[in-house]
Design a protein around this motif. Sequence first.
Motif, mmCIF file in Angstrom:
data_model
loop_
_atom_site.group_PDB
_atom_site.id
_atom_site.type_symbol
_atom_site.label_atom_id
_atom_site.label_comp_id
_atom_site.label_asym_id
_atom_site.label_seq_id
_atom_site.Cartn_x
_atom_site.Cartn_y
_atom_site.Cartn_z
ATOM 1 N N ALA A 94 0.922 -1.325 0.032
ATOM 2 C CA ALA A 94 -0.006 0.058 0.097
ATOM 3 C C ALA A 94 0.897 1.181 -0.103
ATOM 4 O O ALA A 94 0.596 2.406 -0.657
ATOM 5 C CB ALA A 94 -0.927 -0.058 1.252
ATOM 6 N N ASP A 95 1.975 1.152 0.815
ATOM 7 C CA ASP A 95 2.829 2.338 0.822
ATOM 8 C C ASP A 95 3.579 2.555 -0.573
ATOM 9 O O ASP A 95 3.500 3.844 -1.092
ATOM 10 C CB ASP A 95 4.105 1.951 1.802
ATOM 11 N N ILE A 96 3.792 1.411 -1.244
ATOM 12 C CA ILE A 96 4.397 1.748 -2.736
ATOM 13 C C ILE A 96 3.449 2.043 -3.585
ATOM 14 O O ILE A 96 3.620 3.129 -4.256
ATOM 15 C CB ILE A 96 5.027 0.396 -3.081
ATOM 16 N N HIS A 97 2.236 1.947 -3.343
ATOM 17 C CA HIS A 97 1.231 2.455 -4.196
ATOM 18 C C HIS A 97 0.969 3.983 -3.939
ATOM 19 O O HIS A 97 0.790 4.740 -4.953
ATOM 20 C CB HIS A 97 -0.247 1.701 -4.110
ATOM 21 N N ARG A 98 1.196 4.224 -2.784
ATOM 22 C CA ARG A 98 0.912 5.503 -2.450
ATOM 23 C C ARG A 98 2.230 6.469 -2.842
ATOM 24 O O ARG A 98 2.186 7.427 -3.717
ATOM 25 C CB ARG A 98 0.997 5.476 -0.924
ATOM 26 N N PHE A 99 3.319 5.737 -2.951
ATOM 27 C CA PHE A 99 4.600 6.562 -3.404
ATOM 28 C C PHE A 99 4.296 6.647 -5.098
ATOM 29 O O PHE A 99 4.817 7.701 -5.726
ATOM 30 C CB PHE A 99 5.962 5.424 -3.389
#
Lengths: 179, 504
Positions: free
Chosen positions: B21-26
Amino acid sequence: MVLLVTSDNEQFQTEKDIVERSVLIKNMLEDVGESDQPIPLPNVSSSVLKKVTQPSTGPTEIDVRGRYLSTASTTVESPSRPPILEQSQDETRKRTTDISEWDQKFITVDQEMLFEIILAANYLDIKSLLCRRWLQDGSQHDQGARPPEEIRKLFNIVNDFTPEEEAQIKKENEWAEDR
Amino acid sequence: MISVRNILVEQTERTRHSSKADIHRFIEESELKIASLESQISPLRDREHSCVDAPQRITSHIHSLVELRDHERSCVDALRHIISPIRTLPVELLAEIFRLTLDDPKTHIAEAYRISQICSDWRNVACGNPQLWTGPICVDLGSEKIFGREDLYADGLEAWLARSAPLSVPVSLQLELDRTNSDPRILEIVLRVAPRFRSLRCRGVPLSFISRLAECKLDSLEELDLGFVESDSNAAEFPALTMVPRLRKSSIIIEASRPHALIPWAQLTDLTLHCDSIDVILDILVQCANLTSTALYTSEWYVYPATAQFTRPPLPLNHLHTLTVGFGRSKHMARFLGTVSAPALEALNLNFFGTGMHSVAPLTAFLMQSPTIARLEIYGDYAPTSHELIEVLRHTVHLTHLKLTQFHKHSFDDALLNALSCKDGVAPLVPKLHSLAMYRIMQKGGFTMEALEHMLVSRWRADPETSSGLHAVARWSHVELCWSLRGPFFDNLQRQGLPIELMY
């Protein structure tokens, strides 16, 4: 019938001849003998097991080679048997000769499921489901090769070669090319 | 210049402890940045185009914004790559899928290179798996691929072969005498991997090359197909391949009047031999105590005269289960069948392409010594007559599969069909027969459709328990008929449920 229990604790009553296409399950059954005990599959989720063992009926079902059939592929008959039963490569070829068009988006839309199925196939030891043909062109010709750029695009792979490396790689291929 | 590899390393490091999810946010953040940069670049470009002399300041500003945007795009690509589902595959599984992709011998080289040029990870997987580089290699010194670019070909071939080490490889060599002399490097490269040959198929090789091959330790060689070996002035008389501990299967063409390669015949289990002399064939067979399968041919054109007066001791081939013979002279067939016995024979293929047999007596005598034959194929214009065939089939009571090809009216007629038909109280010929194939059978003046239909249907309808008195009659499991029999005749048989199909 054999009772299978998936990683998310769902139970599946499945016909023996279907599950025995999995070398792993077949060996387990041989070791245990006739038994009502459920077989635990800690590395396979219920959603994946459904795809692998149940007959294809809907437009998003996975076909014998791990591809998803398009709703628009009217010339393609849904496989009447579950993909786990599809073993023969010849049979697979026969089946695909009639296919006019595959859904171009089958991998981009459902890649996560595709690779989960591949992992499950590996765990269950079902060679026919290790779908090698996603490296080949699914659109027109069964034997056609997807260009490297298309493979990268499909799988979000970054081309991390330097231009010099790319030139070197291209050169190493030349000896085998027809002129 | 953006280094994609550096960005990939940076982003991998950055996301080491991040969730998906963090990477999707990045990715979303980067995409916003890209959109913002685009919105700045676009008006600047308009201004740049509208001014004849665009200030250097605008141009360099655009340049720096474009660099930032491209860098951000590369970050997005790298982040997508990091979370792409394909990266969930373990390296071993990826290698296995690559291996399955390379199963077509016609395309495996191009496929291997294609896989290895996707990205450095895939390349490392491919280059780290010698098995992926063990597909069949065909070196044709006369091909356009080589002509005029010998060095490029030699380098590429050398690199390819090196990648499969230490595994064995199937190699096919097509040589020409003049090219062998003019282009030694490629041949040297091939010979260097001789200890790793799993199979070797040669075409147009000179005897001097076989002599060189004989000096190599061919430790991995299991199959050797020498084809026709050309004599050349440098050749030793009879080069002997002795260092071939694994060799089991071989194919060779021998002219009795010329020197030929010597193979350790005793260790072969499978031999295909073309020779103009039946005596040379029999001399070689005497040494082949372990054969399980063999195909033997003499030419229909010139053949070395057989030494008819020389009486040979009986030659039993006790392990032989498959025998194919195609002899150019009827005397050869009679001589062979009169000398050899094969008590364990299961499959017999007889080619009568150039000549028939004066008498089938040697054949029936041979069959009496081979009581377990289950498969019989007979091919050729000069097949025995139908009455002779009936006599032959009487000695193959265990026959389950029969294939007849290129038969003329003297061989295939109603008499034969009648003998094969099931009649109440009478055992038909070959009662266990359940698979029949008929190709290119000449109908004109030979058999009638009624007799053929009666034969097929009578054996289909026969009750295996009660019919034919002495012998239970097998029902058809498979019938293949020639294409010329298509139409109502075929349709009618299909309607009756016979497992029947047409073949070209």
